[in-house]
Design a protein around this motif. Sequence first.
Motif, PDB file in Angstrom:
ATOM      1  N   ALA A  36     -16.080 -30.243  16.081  1.00 35.57           N
ATOM      2  CA  ALA A  36     -15.587 -29.226  17.011  1.00 35.57           C
ATOM      3  C   ALA A  36     -14.158 -28.766  16.724  1.00 35.57           C
ATOM      4  CB  ALA A  36     -15.683 -29.749  18.444  1.00 35.57           C
ATOM      5  N   GLY A  37     -13.610 -29.102  15.562  1.00 37.23           N
ATOM      6  CA  GLY A  37     -12.217 -28.759  15.283  1.00 37.23           C
ATOM      7  C   GLY A  37     -11.926 -27.274  15.351  1.00 37.23           C
ATOM      8  N   GLU A  38     -12.767 -26.463  14.706  1.00 40.67           N
ATOM      9  CA  GLU A  38     -12.558 -25.019  14.726  1.00 40.67           C
ATOM     10  C   GLU A  38     -12.687 -24.474  16.153  1.00 40.67           C
ATOM     11  OE1 GLU A  38     -15.090 -25.664  10.865  1.00 40.67           O
ATOM     12  OE2 GLU A  38     -14.933 -26.574  12.852  1.00 40.67           O
ATOM     13  N   ARG A 148      -8.080 -10.991  18.566  1.00 43.14           N
ATOM     14  CA  ARG A 148      -7.690 -11.561  17.278  1.00 43.14           C
ATOM     15  C   ARG A 148      -8.900 -12.095  16.531  1.00 43.14           C
ATOM     16  NH1 ARG A 148      -3.151 -15.447  19.539  1.00 43.14           N
ATOM     17  NH2 ARG A 148      -4.593 -15.395  21.288  1.00 43.14           N
ATOM     18  N   LEU A 149      -8.739 -12.208  15.224  1.00 45.39           N
ATOM     19  CA  LEU A 149      -9.757 -12.773  14.335  1.00 45.39           C
ATOM     20  C   LEU A 149      -9.155 -13.994  13.659  1.00 45.39           C
ATOM     21  CD1 LEU A 149     -12.270 -12.870  12.457  1.00 45.39           C
ATOM     22  CD2 LEU A 149     -11.171 -11.081  11.082  1.00 45.39           C
ATOM     23  N   VAL A 150      -9.883 -15.103  13.670  1.00 52.44           N
ATOM     24  CA  VAL A 150      -9.428 -16.327  13.007  1.00 52.44           C
ATOM     25  C   VAL A 150     -10.368 -16.615  11.848  1.00 52.44           C
ATOM     26  CG1 VAL A 150      -8.690 -18.709  13.336  1.00 52.44           C
ATOM     27  CG2 VAL A 150      -8.757 -17.160  15.297  1.00 52.44           C
ATOM     28  N   VAL A 151      -9.789 -16.699  10.655  1.00 53.90           N
ATOM     29  CA  VAL A 151     -10.551 -16.863   9.413  1.00 53.90           C
ATOM     30  C   VAL A 151     -10.132 -18.165   8.753  1.00 53.90           C
ATOM     31  CG1 VAL A 151     -10.988 -15.880   7.132  1.00 53.90           C
ATOM     32  CG2 VAL A 151     -10.614 -14.366   9.065  1.00 53.90           C
ATOM     33  N   GLY A 152     -11.105 -18.954   8.292  1.00 52.96           N
ATOM     34  CA  GLY A 152     -10.775 -20.176   7.554  1.00 52.96           C
ATOM     35  C   GLY A 152     -11.623 -20.290   6.300  1.00 52.96           C
ATOM     36  N   PHE A 153     -10.960 -20.568   5.155  1.00 55.02           N
ATOM     37  CA  PHE A 153     -11.712 -20.778   3.906  1.00 55.02           C
ATOM     38  C   PHE A 153     -10.870 -21.551   2.910  1.00 55.02           C
ATOM     39  CE2 PHE A 153      -9.507 -16.751   3.465  1.00 55.02           C
ATOM     40  CZ  PHE A 153      -9.076 -16.702   2.139  1.00 55.02           C
ATOM     41  N   GLY A 154     -11.572 -22.188   1.978  1.00 50.08           N
ATOM     42  CA  GLY A 154     -10.926 -23.046   1.008  1.00 50.08           C
ATOM     43  C   GLY A 154     -10.565 -22.332  -0.286  1.00 50.08           C
ATOM     44  N   PHE A 179      -2.074 -21.196   8.587  1.00 49.99           N
ATOM     45  CA  PHE A 179      -2.058 -22.656   8.688  1.00 49.99           C
ATOM     46  C   PHE A 179      -2.874 -23.232   7.542  1.00 49.99           C
ATOM     47  CE2 PHE A 179      -1.810 -20.861  12.980  1.00 49.99           C
ATOM     48  CZ  PHE A 179      -0.608 -21.406  13.416  1.00 49.99           C
ATOM     49  N   ALA A 180      -2.692 -24.516   7.290  1.00 51.88           N
ATOM     50  CA  ALA A 180      -3.409 -25.174   6.196  1.00 51.88           C
ATOM     51  C   ALA A 180      -4.645 -25.914   6.686  1.00 51.88           C
ATOM     52  CB  ALA A 180      -2.481 -26.147   5.471  1.00 51.88           C
ATOM     53  N   THR A 181      -4.793 -26.048   7.993  1.00 48.21           N
ATOM     54  CA  THR A 181      -5.928 -26.771   8.572  1.00 48.21           C
ATOM     55  C   THR A 181      -6.262 -26.156   9.929  1.00 48.21           C
ATOM     56  OG1 THR A 181      -4.489 -28.337   9.719  1.00 48.21           O
ATOM     57  CG2 THR A 181      -5.224 -28.976   7.495  1.00 48.21           C
ATOM     58  N   TRP A 182      -7.435 -26.503  10.432  1.00 52.39           N
ATOM     59  CA  TRP A 182      -7.825 -26.030  11.755  1.00 52.39           C
ATOM     60  C   TRP A 182      -7.046 -26.732  12.855  1.00 52.39           C
ATOM     61  CZ3 TRP A 182     -10.477 -21.761  12.947  1.00 52.39           C
ATOM     62  CH2 TRP A 182     -11.229 -21.152  11.934  1.00 52.39           C
ATOM     63  N   ASP A 183      -6.372 -27.849  12.549  1.00 48.51           N
ATOM     64  CA  ASP A 183      -5.495 -28.456  13.557  1.00 48.51           C
ATOM     65  C   ASP A 183      -4.048 -27.980  13.373  1.00 48.51           C
ATOM     66  OD1 ASP A 183      -4.970 -29.920  11.291  1.00 48.51           O
ATOM     67  OD2 ASP A 183      -5.280 -31.870  12.215  1.00 48.51           O
ATOM     68  N   LEU A 184      -3.896 -26.846  12.676  1.00 42.20           N
ATOM     69  CA  LEU A 184      -2.674 -26.054  12.638  1.00 42.20           C
ATOM     70  C   LEU A 184      -1.511 -26.729  11.911  1.00 42.20           C
ATOM     71  CD1 LEU A 184      -2.815 -24.527  16.238  1.00 42.20           C
ATOM     72  CD2 LEU A 184      -4.004 -23.815  14.159  1.00 42.20           C
ATOM     73  N   VAL A 195      -6.165 -21.216   7.116  1.00 43.54           N
ATOM     74  CA  VAL A 195      -6.625 -20.709   8.409  1.00 43.54           C
ATOM     75  C   VAL A 195      -5.648 -19.602   8.783  1.00 43.54           C
ATOM     76  CG1 VAL A 195      -7.017 -21.212  10.845  1.00 43.54           C
ATOM     77  CG2 VAL A 195      -7.598 -22.923   9.113  1.00 43.54           C
ATOM     78  N   ALA A 196      -6.152 -18.393   8.899  1.00 47.89           N
ATOM     79  CA  ALA A 196      -5.303 -17.237   9.182  1.00 47.89           C
ATOM     80  C   ALA A 196      -5.716 -16.609  10.508  1.00 47.89           C
ATOM     81  CB  ALA A 196      -5.400 -16.213   8.061  1.00 47.89           C
TER      82      ALA A 196
END
Length: 199
Positions: A36-38, A148-154, A179-184, A195-196
């Motif tokens: 559930a992090g994201e 807002r839009l939150v995007v995360g990818f490696g 951010f570098a992780t979903w926990d900011l 994570v943008a």
Amino acid sequence: MRQPTRWEQIGQQNPDRSAWYVERFRRMAADGADLAGEARTVDAMVPRGARVLDAGCGPGRVGGELARRGHAVVGVDVDPVLIEAARADHPDGTWLVGDLAELDLPAAGISEPFDVAVMAGNVLTFVAEGTESEVLRRIRAHLAPGGRLVVGFGAGRGYPFEALEADAAAAGLRIEHRFATWDLRPFDPEADFLVAVLA
């Protein structure tokens, strides 16, 4: 003619991939993994009962958790196997099959805009090559004013972090936070994940 997404191209080479993906996360959930992090991050960004677009929702892992937290969630994914799993496992959400590069929810009877959209699980690296800015533009068109839009990818997935800024600008969005992780945790040049937050 619609260009197949990278996810669909992978599925053509490995027809069992979608079923494996669904079972992988069901097993992880059954084993008590924290999935559930994201959703926690997105939940903290919006008021109770917000409208959330889970863009590239897969089997509903993120959107399903947000629905459990009281948000009105609409999830869209190009893969019918994943949408079937989302409907079975997370009945509180609305789950639709569709290509994000053609996203038009008013045509499906969903006209109310969204407070936030989320693209977790490397979604932006799985859309059809060259459609990234169109995908972002389509999502932006579904956001409410101030949404807002939150995007995360490696890293190393065929879509460099630097490309996001140009594609976002072409779509009428700007990056507010990185951010570098979903926990900011802070993003730095050595980060292997982004994570943008786009507005």
